[in-house]
Scaffold this motif. Structure first.
Motif: not given
Length: 293
Positions: A124-136, A163-173
């Protein structure tokens, strides 16, 4: 008086122990009181009942048995067994199974055991990280084909900007190392005589799928867990992996610090230089630093 002794093992190193220390890697026989986080390959090879065909691997597994002290198998459960995100129950079962196998293998070691309640809370504590893994993973499926082939000098920076633009759009920067690894693939040596460590981890190709992306992101996240262990001041921690590409990527990133914000986010710094991006000149490196900071 200092005495230097050169030790040459009989086989090339097969298990790499990555740390947040200035050396970024501890030579396996020198492991002492570190808490060891094991990736899936280490657990699988160490607990396999099948006879190995590699004398080198057998040697280093023997060394690992000799030096390992404190072991946490949580990384095995986080990676999952099916090349996809595990469910809560699958995570709990995988963690319990890895713990059982390691306890049988190393009865004289301290294998950290998690109760059903604790393992559920960990998931449960990993929820945010698991969600980011899906976006990544979704980001990688779209972007990995862009780096499958080395670009021409003319196309290099436009592709990096895409690639930087796509990563930024996904909130990964400033949140992820996945796009950094992709950029390192693009900026490897001009003639391809030396592949980037990131390429060995991400394995980009024109037909990149969700399974490929899940495996690659999970490997990158192993490094993030190591960074977080320093931010949480858990004492000496080493990530043990048999993935030489991942070990080389970790060394080239040169993570210089790690801390927690008030919001409990992990912040860290890495080096944007010729080691990670050998094809870029100083002007291009400056553009990249500006885009990623």
């Amino acid at each position: 008086m200092k005495i230097k002794v050169d030790v040459k093992p009989p086989y090339p190193l097969k298990i790499f122990c990555l740390t947040m220390g200035p050396q970024r890697h501890v030579y396996l026989p020198l492991i002492s009181n570190e808490l060891l986080l094991l990736d899936r390959n280490v657990v699988s090879r160490a607990s396999s009942t099948r006879q190995s065909s590699s004398a080198a691997l057998d040697y280093w597994l023997g060394e690992f048995n000799r030096v390992s002290r404190n072991i946490n198998p949580i990384m095995t459960a986080y990676e999952g067994a099916a090349a996809r995100e595990p469910t809560r129950l699958e995570f709990q079962m995988e963690l319990a199974d890895a713990c059982r196998r390691l306890q049988l293998l190393y009865p004289h070691k301290n294998v950290i055991e998690h109760s059903t309640k604790t393992s559920g809370e960990l998931f449960d504590a990993l929820a945010a990280k698991l969600e980011r893994r899906r976006h990544e993973a979704a980001f990688l499926v779209n972007a990995a084909p862009l780096v499958a082939q080395r670009p021409s000098s003319k196309d290099l920076m436009p592709k990096m900007r895409d690639i930087i633009a796509e990563a930024s759009a996904k909130g990964l920067i400033n949140q992820s190392l996945v796009h950094v690894a992709l950029l390192s693939c693009l900026a490897e040596s001009r003639h391809g005589d030396k592949k980037s460590a990131a390429r060995a981890v991400l394995k980009p190709k024109t037909s990149y799928n969700r399974r490929d992306a899940h495996n690659a992101v999970s490997d990158i996240h192993l490094l993030e867990f190591l960074i977080a262990s320093s931010a949480y001041q858990l004492g000496p921690v080493a990530l043990c992996t048999m993935d030489e590409g991942l070990a080389q990527l970790w060394i080239k990133l040169k993570i210089s610090r790690s801390d927690r914000t008030i919001e409990n986010d992990i912040r860290y710094r890495f080096s944007i230089d010729e080691d990670l991006f050998p094809r870029l000149n100083q002007e291009q490196l400056e553009e990249l630093r500006s885009a990623l900071n």
